[in-house]
Design a protein around this motif. Structure first.
Motif, PDB file in Angstrom:
ATOM      1  N   ILE A 112       1.762  12.462   1.555  1.00 47.09           N
ATOM      2  CA  ILE A 112       2.362  12.567   0.222  1.00 47.09           C
ATOM      3  C   ILE A 112       1.619  11.607  -0.688  1.00 47.09           C
ATOM      4  CG2 ILE A 112       4.373  12.052  -1.186  1.00 47.09           C
ATOM      5  CD1 ILE A 112       6.107  12.994   0.869  1.00 47.09           C
ATOM      6  N   ASP A 113       1.066  12.124  -1.772  1.00 41.99           N
ATOM      7  CA  ASP A 113       0.390  11.205  -2.668  1.00 41.99           C
ATOM      8  C   ASP A 113       0.961  11.299  -4.082  1.00 41.99           C
ATOM      9  OD1 ASP A 113      -0.470  13.709  -3.169  1.00 41.99           O
ATOM     10  OD2 ASP A 113      -2.602  13.331  -2.804  1.00 41.99           O
ATOM     11  N   ASP A 114       2.182  11.843  -4.191  1.00 40.66           N
ATOM     12  CA  ASP A 114       2.803  11.930  -5.521  1.00 40.66           C
ATOM     13  C   ASP A 114       3.232  10.533  -5.969  1.00 40.66           C
ATOM     14  OD1 ASP A 114       2.728  14.700  -5.110  1.00 40.66           O
ATOM     15  OD2 ASP A 114       4.665  14.618  -4.073  1.00 40.66           O
ATOM     16  N   LYS A 150       0.876  -1.179   0.000  1.00 42.60           N
ATOM     17  CA  LYS A 150       0.000   0.000   0.000  1.00 42.60           C
ATOM     18  C   LYS A 150       0.903   1.216   0.000  1.00 42.60           C
ATOM     19  CE  LYS A 150      -4.056  -1.878   2.187  1.00 42.60           C
ATOM     20  NZ  LYS A 150      -4.437  -2.446   3.500  1.00 42.60           N
ATOM     21  N   ARG A 151       1.088   1.759  -1.184  1.00 40.74           N
ATOM     22  CA  ARG A 151       2.154   2.739  -1.346  1.00 40.74           C
ATOM     23  C   ARG A 151       1.991   3.987  -0.492  1.00 40.74           C
ATOM     24  NH1 ARG A 151       4.273   2.320  -7.561  1.00 40.74           N
ATOM     25  NH2 ARG A 151       4.898   0.144  -7.373  1.00 40.74           N
ATOM     26  N   ARG A 167       6.648  20.044  -8.464  1.00 41.85           N
ATOM     27  CA  ARG A 167       7.029  21.367  -7.942  1.00 41.85           C
ATOM     28  C   ARG A 167       6.864  21.332  -6.427  1.00 41.85           C
ATOM     29  NH1 ARG A 167       9.454  24.447 -10.905  1.00 41.85           N
ATOM     30  NH2 ARG A 167      10.368  22.478 -11.013  1.00 41.85           N
ATOM     31  N   VAL A 168       7.930  21.054  -5.737  1.00 47.18           N
ATOM     32  CA  VAL A 168       7.865  20.770  -4.306  1.00 47.18           C
ATOM     33  C   VAL A 168       7.258  21.914  -3.496  1.00 47.18           C
ATOM     34  CG1 VAL A 168       9.275  20.276  -2.273  1.00 47.18           C
ATOM     35  CG2 VAL A 168       9.783  19.163  -4.431  1.00 47.18           C
ATOM     36  N   LEU A 169       7.622  23.146  -3.846  1.00 47.85           N
ATOM     37  CA  LEU A 169       7.211  24.266  -3.005  1.00 47.85           C
ATOM     38  C   LEU A 169       5.904  24.932  -3.430  1.00 47.85           C
ATOM     39  CD1 LEU A 169      10.698  25.976  -2.486  1.00 47.85           C
ATOM     40  CD2 LEU A 169       9.579  24.296  -1.037  1.00 47.85           C
ATOM     41  N   ASP A 170       5.417  24.583  -4.628  1.00 47.62           N
ATOM     42  CA  ASP A 170       4.304  25.363  -5.182  1.00 47.62           C
ATOM     43  C   ASP A 170       3.005  25.283  -4.387  1.00 47.62           C
ATOM     44  OD1 ASP A 170       6.021  26.211  -7.008  1.00 47.62           O
ATOM     45  OD2 ASP A 170       5.015  25.371  -8.788  1.00 47.62           O
ATOM     46  N   ASP A 171       2.576  24.075  -4.071  1.00 46.88           N
ATOM     47  CA  ASP A 171       1.272  23.897  -3.430  1.00 46.88           C
ATOM     48  C   ASP A 171       1.425  23.972  -1.910  1.00 46.88           C
ATOM     49  OD1 ASP A 171      -1.026  22.952  -2.287  1.00 46.88           O
ATOM     50  OD2 ASP A 171      -1.351  21.395  -3.820  1.00 46.88           O
ATOM     51  N   ALA A 172       0.923  25.050  -1.308  1.00 49.26           N
ATOM     52  CA  ALA A 172       1.139  25.284   0.121  1.00 49.26           C
ATOM     53  C   ALA A 172       0.595  24.153   0.986  1.00 49.26           C
ATOM     54  CB  ALA A 172       0.514  26.608   0.538  1.00 49.26           C
ATOM     55  N   SER A 173      -0.521  23.533   0.552  1.00 51.76           N
ATOM     56  CA  SER A 173      -1.128  22.499   1.389  1.00 51.76           C
ATOM     57  C   SER A 173      -0.283  21.215   1.392  1.00 51.76           C
ATOM     58  CB  SER A 173      -2.536  22.187   0.904  1.00 51.76           C
ATOM     59  OG  SER A 173      -2.443  21.560  -0.367  1.00 51.76           O
ATOM     60  N   ARG A 225       3.149  21.358   0.810  1.00 55.07           N
ATOM     61  CA  ARG A 225       4.557  21.724   0.902  1.00 55.07           C
ATOM     62  C   ARG A 225       5.294  20.993   2.020  1.00 55.07           C
ATOM     63  NH1 ARG A 225       4.972  27.700   1.649  1.00 55.07           N
ATOM     64  NH2 ARG A 225       4.145  27.747  -0.467  1.00 55.07           N
ATOM     65  N   GLN A 226       4.763  21.030   3.240  1.00 56.82           N
ATOM     66  CA  GLN A 226       5.484  20.414   4.364  1.00 56.82           C
ATOM     67  C   GLN A 226       5.623  18.905   4.189  1.00 56.82           C
ATOM     68  OE1 GLN A 226       7.263  21.808   6.777  1.00 56.82           O
ATOM     69  NE2 GLN A 226       6.770  23.839   5.971  1.00 56.82           N
ATOM     70  N   ALA A 227       4.578  18.272   3.675  1.00 56.14           N
ATOM     71  CA  ALA A 227       4.659  16.825   3.465  1.00 56.14           C
ATOM     72  C   ALA A 227       5.743  16.503   2.440  1.00 56.14           C
ATOM     73  CB  ALA A 227       3.318  16.282   2.995  1.00 56.14           C
ATOM     74  N   ARG A 228       5.768  17.280   1.372  1.00 53.53           N
ATOM     75  CA  ARG A 228       6.795  17.033   0.354  1.00 53.53           C
ATOM     76  C   ARG A 228       8.185  17.322   0.895  1.00 53.53           C
ATOM     77  NH1 ARG A 228       3.210  19.461  -4.596  1.00 53.53           N
ATOM     78  NH2 ARG A 228       2.381  17.445  -5.264  1.00 53.53           N
TER      79      ARG A 228
END
Ligand code: ARG
Length: 560
Positions: free
Chosen positions: A473-475, A85-86, A523-529, A531-534
């Motif tokens: 993180i769901d990337d 379960k990734r 884009r690690v920093l772009d999405d504020a919601s 960002r911290q998880a990434r």
């Protein structure tokens, strides 16, 4: 990683003790393609053992695997393929790495037992050779890996400061040497004397007799011999220490060969007592079954390299009580170590089993051995200095405003040299090329250091908050980074078991590649919601790269 342990456990229990947990763990693979799952267990060996088809064994094991982190299990063509379960695993791994930071991957295989590592060990009055550099960086890394695995280490520099060559040097100095020239540039001057001696001795063999006499005098404590020896030794050690300082390497002991001068008689007596010693043309030897005899004392009574190594081994066991004793020395000395180990075994020392020759190949330049003998030498200090200057030039081209440039250049320059050595399996010969070492792309130290610095600056830019619990993180692109992170403890274990730092060097390159790919597509920093998880993934990568580099003996600058 915990799921791996669980899979091992399940396989173990279903086999009723036919394979050990370790064997099973070794057999677990990372499948080549995604559609084969995330972990694979091949059943072919078991099939032979149980006289069943691999597929029926695979199905049997597959049916028993249940774990909250497992999505599904398939039995295909004799393999058990486990799909994880990734999202759950991703968060589990990242939280674990974040929590443990540089302690991630610490193991307890050593249980506090002692490993002595004999490495570097250059020879007085001769330049520090490429072979000694190889020994230095491999030995240093193995010591760091051993500590990571829970061993205590004793790092020993078994300096070559005894033997007939000192007789030669004393003769040469008395005939041709000048005090002030020698003081100005000791290593070069001593080498000149040594080379000159060999040239002259080709036509005048009596020089060799004189050299033997002078070494004999040295062993007997003759004052003139002793004071010249002390002087040569001090000067050489000072030169060597410059190299160690640049590389950031330290030792626990500098007991060289001379240290054993008064400890050899005991060994000779023991050999005598055990009736192992025989006379051969006036010399004393220990005959061995499948090997040439081990020479213990020459006809003139002087001792040899092997005699000193016997005394050193006994001394190390008595003082450090080692469980393992590693000798990081070029493969041209294989015979010497076989003889050494065999003699100790014949003497009845159980602890001999813990001794191992960690051999390595040669450093080549244009396909030929880099030699120090005939004055055709590469002075190592100059090589290191050149690497540092090139690194500095690079910084000035790309990032002239960088703070602490000198220090970074030193870390990158020396790092390049160390990494170039350790990325090859030690038994291979290596082609020396400063250009290749210093590349910022491909499998190089600077590439990994640069990836680490990039991760560091992302964390600063994004104001990463380390101590909160980051989930979510769901990337899809993160998965290959996560699986790399998950394998770090296994890589360390393998590096330790096989005394093979190249496992770690290759690993940090792979992790860097996976990370750079992630960085290129998300884009690690772009999405504020998010960002911290990434950033928590970025932090994990940074921590593991830094730790991996540290285990190889490299620094990881924050900025480059
Ligand atoms: N000084 C030796 C050389 O340069 C290496 C010594 C290795 N250690 C040992 N215990 N024999 O060849």
């Amino acid at each position: 990683m915990k799921i791996k342990k669980d899979v091992v456990e399940i396989v173990f229990n279903s086999l009723e003790g036919q394979l050990s947990r370790e064997q099973i763990e070794h057999m677990l693979e990372k499948p080549q393609y995604d559609y084969m799952g995330d972990l694979a267990f091949p059943c072919f060996t078991l099939a032979k053992l149980f006289r069943q088809s691999p597929q029926s064994i695979a199905s049997d094991i597959a049916s028993k695997i249940t774990n909250p982190l497992v999505e599904k299990v398939e039995a295909v063509r004799g393999y058990v393929n486990v799909f994880l379960k990734r999202d759950k695993v991703t968060n589990e791994v990242i939280n674990e790495v974040n929590r443990s930071a540089q302690e991630y991957g610490n193991l307890d295989i050593g249980r506090g037992e002692v490993v002595t590592l004999d490495f570097s060990s250059p020879n007085i009055a001769k330049p520090f050779s490429m072979g000694h550099l190889r020994s230095t960086v491999i030995g240093n890394s193995l010591a760091l890996v051993a500590e990571k695995c829970g061993y205590k280490t004793v790092k020993i520099n078994h300096i070559g400061d005894w033997g007939t060559q000192f007789g030669k040097l004393i003769v040469a100095y008395r005939l041709w040497g000048k005090e002030d020239t020698l003081r100005q540039d000791p290593i070069k001057e001593l080498l000149k004397l040594y080379v000159h001696f060999h040239e002259k001795a080709e036509h005048d063999p009596s020089l060799n007799d004189q050299a033997r006499e002078w070494f004999k005098k040295l062993e007997e404590g003759n004052e003139e011999a002793r004071s010249l020896w002390t002087w040569f030794r001090e000067e050489s050690l000072q030169e060597f220490s410059k190299i160690y300082k640049k590389l950031g390497i330290t030792f626990d002991s500098y007991h060289g060969e001379a240290f054993y001068n008064d400890k050899m008689q005991r060994i000779v007596d023991l050999l005598e007592e055990k009736k192992m010693l025989e006379q051969s043309e006036g010399a004393h030897v220990v005959p061995l079954e499948d090997l040439p005899p081990c020479l213990i004392r020459k006809r003139d009574g002087s001792t040899l390299y092997a005699t000193r190594d016997l005394a050193a081994a006994v001394y190390r066991q008595e003082n450090y009580h080692f469980k393992k004793s590693l000798y990081v020395v070029g493969n041209e000395q294989s015979l010497h170590f076989q003889q050494l180990f065999t003699v100790l075994k014949k003497m009845g020392y159980e602890w001999q089993k813990g001794m191992e020759h960690i051999s390595f190949g040669m450093m080549l330049k244009d396909g030929k051995k880099m030699s120090t003998r005939k004055g055709k030498i590469v002075l190592l200090e100059e090589v290191i200095q050149e690497a540092i200057s090139l690194a500095m030039k690079n910084i000035n081209d790309k990032n002239p405003q960088l703070e602490a440039k000198e220090e970074v250049a030193r870390h990158v320059g020396t790092g390049a040299i160390i990494f170039h050595d350790l990325k090859h399996h030690r038994s291979n010969d290596i082609e020396f090329s400063l250009e290749d070492m210093l590349r910022f792309e491909g499998e190089t130290g600077p590439y990994v250091q640069y990836t680490h610095a990039r991760a560091s600056s992302l964390l600063v830019k994004g104001q990463f908050e380390k101590d909160s619990d980051h989930v979510g993180i769901d990337d899809k692109e993160a998965w290959s980074v996560v699986t790399q992170l998950m394998y770090f403890p296994n890589v360390i274990k393998r590096a330790s078991e096989n005394s093979d730092p190249s496992q770690i060097a290759k690993y940090v390159v792979e992790l860097s590649r996976a990370f750079n790919q992630y960085y290129g597509s998300v884009r690690v920093l772009d999405d504020a919601s998010k960002r911290q998880a990434r950033l928590s993934l970025v932090y994990s990568v940074k921590a593991v790269l830094k730790e991996g580099l540290r285990l190889l003996g490299l620094q990881a600058p924050e900025k480059m």
